[in-house]
Design an enzyme around this catalytic site. Structure first.
Site, mmCIF file in Angstrom:
data_model
loop_
_atom_site.group_PDB
_atom_site.id
_atom_site.type_symbol
_atom_site.label_atom_id
_atom_site.label_comp_id
_atom_site.label_asym_id
_atom_site.label_seq_id
_atom_site.Cartn_x
_atom_site.Cartn_y
_atom_site.Cartn_z
ATOM 1 N N GLU A 46 0.543 -1.511 0.180
ATOM 2 C CA GLU A 46 -0.138 0.373 -0.275
ATOM 3 C C GLU A 46 1.132 1.261 0.282
ATOM 4 O O GLU A 46 1.705 1.318 0.930
ATOM 5 C CB GLU A 46 -0.893 0.018 1.135
ATOM 6 C CG GLU A 46 0.035 -0.201 2.374
ATOM 7 C CD GLU A 46 -1.286 0.118 3.484
ATOM 8 O OE1 GLU A 46 -1.672 0.926 4.078
ATOM 9 O OE2 GLU A 46 -1.787 -0.991 3.996
ATOM 10 N N GLY A 67 6.159 -2.145 6.401
ATOM 11 C CA GLY A 67 7.790 -2.285 6.799
ATOM 12 C C GLY A 67 8.694 -2.053 7.642
ATOM 13 O O GLY A 67 8.334 -1.108 7.723
ATOM 14 N N GLU A 68 9.741 -2.431 7.484
ATOM 15 C CA GLU A 68 11.131 -2.139 8.213
ATOM 16 C C GLU A 68 12.028 -1.401 7.498
ATOM 17 O O GLU A 68 12.488 -2.301 6.941
ATOM 18 C CB GLU A 68 11.298 -3.110 9.706
ATOM 19 C CG GLU A 68 12.757 -1.715 10.116
ATOM 20 C CD GLU A 68 12.490 -0.995 11.101
ATOM 21 O OE1 GLU A 68 11.378 -0.780 11.769
ATOM 22 O OE2 GLU A 68 13.076 0.170 9.793
ATOM 23 N N SER A 71 11.016 6.553 8.474
ATOM 24 C CA SER A 71 11.153 5.781 10.804
ATOM 25 C C SER A 71 11.194 4.517 10.584
ATOM 26 O O SER A 71 10.563 3.451 9.475
ATOM 27 C CB SER A 71 9.305 5.840 10.367
ATOM 28 O OG SER A 71 8.435 5.164 11.660
ATOM 29 N N SER A 80 9.963 4.576 16.319
ATOM 30 C CA SER A 80 8.743 4.401 16.253
ATOM 31 C C SER A 80 8.761 4.473 18.460
ATOM 32 O O SER A 80 9.702 2.573 18.363
ATOM 33 C CB SER A 80 8.139 3.217 16.275
ATOM 34 O OG SER A 80 7.665 4.222 14.702
ATOM 35 N N LEU A 81 9.079 5.282 19.233
ATOM 36 C CA LEU A 81 9.125 4.566 20.753
ATOM 37 C C LEU A 81 8.081 3.494 22.168
ATOM 38 O O LEU A 81 8.117 3.028 21.887
ATOM 39 C CB LEU A 81 9.232 5.982 21.245
ATOM 40 C CG LEU A 81 10.003 5.683 22.760
ATOM 41 C CD1 LEU A 81 11.054 5.645 22.812
ATOM 42 C CD2 LEU A 81 10.067 7.477 23.315
ATOM 43 N N HIS A 82 6.690 4.712 21.797
ATOM 44 C CA HIS A 82 5.237 3.642 22.168
ATOM 45 C C HIS A 82 5.676 3.690 22.761
ATOM 46 O O HIS A 82 4.325 2.832 23.916
ATOM 47 C CB HIS A 82 5.623 2.831 20.926
ATOM 48 C CG HIS A 82 5.412 2.988 19.244
ATOM 49 N ND1 HIS A 82 4.915 4.460 18.832
ATOM 50 C CD2 HIS A 82 5.475 2.117 18.365
ATOM 51 C CE1 HIS A 82 4.932 3.866 17.555
ATOM 52 N NE2 HIS A 82 4.920 2.710 17.557
ATOM 53 N N ASN A 93 -4.660 3.348 15.872
ATOM 54 C CA ASN A 93 -6.119 2.806 14.713
ATOM 55 C C ASN A 93 -6.762 2.175 15.032
ATOM 56 O O ASN A 93 -6.241 0.800 14.764
ATOM 57 C CB ASN A 93 -5.249 3.267 13.399
ATOM 58 C CG ASN A 93 -5.433 4.581 12.355
ATOM 59 O OD1 ASN A 93 -7.237 4.662 12.796
ATOM 60 N ND2 ASN A 93 -5.070 4.968 11.661
ATOM 61 N N CYS A 139 -1.765 1.534 9.851
ATOM 62 C CA CYS A 139 -0.866 0.917 8.786
ATOM 63 C C CYS A 139 -1.325 -0.574 8.247
ATOM 64 O O CYS A 139 -1.217 -1.278 9.925
ATOM 65 C CB CYS A 139 0.189 0.601 9.718
ATOM 66 S SG CYS A 139 1.831 -0.137 9.653
HETATM 67 N N1 SAH Z 1 8.513 0.415 10.164
HETATM 68 C C1 SAH Z 1 8.112 1.458 11.017
HETATM 69 C C2 SAH Z 1 8.104 1.943 9.689
HETATM 70 C C3 SAH Z 1 6.469 1.657 8.900
HETATM 71 S S1 SAH Z 1 4.929 1.851 10.746
HETATM 72 C C4 SAH Z 1 8.265 1.489 12.176
HETATM 73 O O1 SAH Z 1 7.498 0.725 12.412
HETATM 74 O O2 SAH Z 1 8.297 2.592 12.841
HETATM 75 C C5 SAH Z 1 4.564 3.778 10.613
HETATM 76 C C6 SAH Z 1 4.272 4.310 11.733
HETATM 77 O O3 SAH Z 1 2.919 3.693 11.917
HETATM 78 C C7 SAH Z 1 5.182 3.559 12.529
HETATM 79 O O4 SAH Z 1 4.692 4.596 14.135
HETATM 80 C C8 SAH Z 1 3.677 2.683 13.268
HETATM 81 O O5 SAH Z 1 4.252 1.861 15.279
HETATM 82 C C9 SAH Z 1 2.775 2.893 12.953
HETATM 83 N N2 SAH Z 1 1.441 2.227 13.446
HETATM 84 C C10 SAH Z 1 1.650 1.053 13.184
HETATM 85 N N3 SAH Z 1 0.125 0.327 12.998
HETATM 86 C C11 SAH Z 1 -0.846 1.669 13.656
HETATM 87 C C12 SAH Z 1 -2.003 1.595 14.470
HETATM 88 N N4 SAH Z 1 -2.811 0.559 14.201
HETATM 89 N N5 SAH Z 1 -1.891 2.691 14.508
HETATM 90 C C13 SAH Z 1 -1.780 4.092 14.393
HETATM 91 N N6 SAH Z 1 -0.596 3.889 14.215
HETATM 92 C C14 SAH Z 1 0.179 2.463 13.825
HETATM 93 FE FE1 SF4 Z 2 6.820 -3.027 11.508
HETATM 94 FE FE2 SF4 Z 2 4.478 -2.742 11.865
HETATM 95 FE FE3 SF4 Z 2 6.022 -2.977 14.388
HETATM 96 FE FE4 SF4 Z 2 6.395 -1.003 11.848
HETATM 97 S S1 SF4 Z 2 5.249 -1.241 13.356
HETATM 98 S S2 SF4 Z 2 7.838 -2.124 12.658
HETATM 99 S S3 SF4 Z 2 5.456 -2.298 9.842
HETATM 100 S S4 SF4 Z 2 5.288 -4.528 12.368
#
Ligand code: SAH
Ligand code: SF4
Length: 353
Positions: free
Chosen positions: A93, A166-167, A198, A220-222, A296, A339
């Site tokens: 996508e 993807g990463e 990212s 992506s700290l979270h 989301n 995502c």
């Molecule tokens: N793999 C990389 C880049 C792709 S994901 C990464 O993880 O950074 C891009 C962003 O979308 C990341 O910060 C990820 O945590 C976020 N993401 C993934 N699933 C999500 C969801 N259901 N709701 C909101 N953000 C989400």
């Molecule tokens: Fe992979 Fe999704 Fe984690 Fe990003 S947030 S590293 S796309 S599993």
């Protein structure tokens, strides 16, 4: 099926060298670049100033086909989602997100993802394969062409974020080559500050970023505590917060640039006072920017989005404590913007089948 490498993954310098080695003029590479990236002309027969020899060599040795848009949908807020398909019929996508002064393209770097974050729909797919550099650039070219031909807007894509499937750092070399193509002044000429990579925190690759073009970096700290981060992101078992921040400290930052920390807000998991206190300890106010992303929700997701008031409260606390902090407004909700969601839903409607 051809197994030729896509021409769109070649940085200008590599293309120049290849053509010079074939005995073509030293301008050939620049001319080809101009046709493809400045003029949007992908048919070599129309490259009037390029020698026959150069064209024949490229046709014999490279794949010049663009990826195919197999599906697209427009959200009421103007966001457009595309399913982009490659030669082996794998799809990813790509999302175009318009704003007043820009058009951002959210691109994928892999089909699926190996990192397996528990909140992420792409993560549940596992890794199908890496994308080639040409398939990454191809998303841009195919979507830009589609927008020009089929939409009423003639806006050019101005910003790129590696936030699709993807990463990106797990597919380091192709992502690096694609980024060089995006940046090339004689081609697409997208500015360094308009590209954001990212990453979920692959420490060895973060330590290699000195070797990567100087684009914006988002982590992506979270979570600000290891127990919660491990629950959300299994990669934290291998590279915990301490290792992650040691690596981040080595990232070369151009003057006045900040690292963006993406922080997913999930109800009752990471949206409380303890989390804020953890962030204050971890993040340096001068070189950080926090981007809050309300989770989301998607069908069957085990996590929930916090209330709007809670999100606002979390942001207010960070700002009051001296941080630059924004909240990502959800875009394209009605076409499943999170995502990885679109792909799994839309496979059922794959126009190729
Ligand atoms: N793999 C990389 C880049 C792709 S994901 C990464 O993880 O950074 C891009 C962003 O979308 C990341 O910060 C990820 O945590 C976020 N993401 C993934 N699933 C999500 C969801 N259901 N709701 C909101 N953000 C989400
Ligand atoms: Fe992979 Fe999704 Fe984690 Fe990003 S947030 S590293 S796309 S599993």
């Amino acid at each position: 099926m051809t197994t030729k490498q896509s021409i769109y993954g070649l940085p200008l310098e590599s293309l120049r060298q290849l053509l010079i080695e074939q005995g073509c003029s030293k301008f050939s590479g620049d001319q080809v670049y101009n046709w493809i990236y400045k003029c949007g002309v992908f048919d070599p027969l129309l490259w009037s100033n390029v020698s026959k020899k150069a064209k024949q060599y490229l046709l014999d040795n490279f794949n010049l086909e663009l990826p195919v848009i197999t599906w697209q949908a427009r959200s009421t807020d103007g966001t457009r989602k595309f399913l982009v398909g490659f030669e082996d019929k794998q799809t990813v996508e790509t999302v175009a997100i318009p704003a007043k002064d820009r058009l951002t393209l959210c691109i994928s770097s892999q089909v699926g993802c190996a990192i397996g974050c528990t909140f992420c729909h792409t993560g549940t797919m596992g890794l199908k394969r890496h994308l080639q550099a040409g398939e990454i650039v191809g998303q841009y070219l195919a979507v830009q062409k589609w927008l020009k031909e089929k939409s009423d807007s003639d806006k050019r894509i101005s910003n790129i974020v590696y936030m699709g499937q993807g990463e990106p750092l797990h597919n380091y070399e192709p992502v690096k080559a694609a980024t060089q193509v995006f940046l090339e002044a004689k081609g697409l000429g997208i500015g360094q500050r308009k590209i954001t990579l990212s990453t979920s925190g692959l420490v060895p690759q973060i330590e290699k970023l000195w070797d990567f073009p100087p684009v914006n970096i988002a982590i992506s700290l979270h979570a600000a505590h290891n127990d919660i981060r491990t629950e959300l992101m299994p990669i934290n078992k291998v590279y915990d917060l301490e290792r992650l921040f040691e690596a981040i400290a080595k990232v070369p930052l151009k003057a006045h640039r900040r690292i963006t920390y993406e922080y997913l807000l999930i109800a009752n998991i990471n949206d409380g006072e303890r989390d804020l206190q953890g962030l204050y300890k971890l993040l340096d106010r001068e070189h950080s920017k926090v981007n809050l992303i309300p989770f989301n929700e998607y069908p069957d997701s085990e996590f929930k989005q916090p209330s709007q008031q809670k999100v606002q409260w979390f942001q207010d606390q960070l700002i009051a404590n001296g941080y630059v902090c924004t909240t990502r407004t959800s875009r394209g909700d009605d076409i499943l913007a999170a995502c990885g969601q679109l792909k799994s839903e839309m496979d059922k409607e794959n126009l190729w089948d």
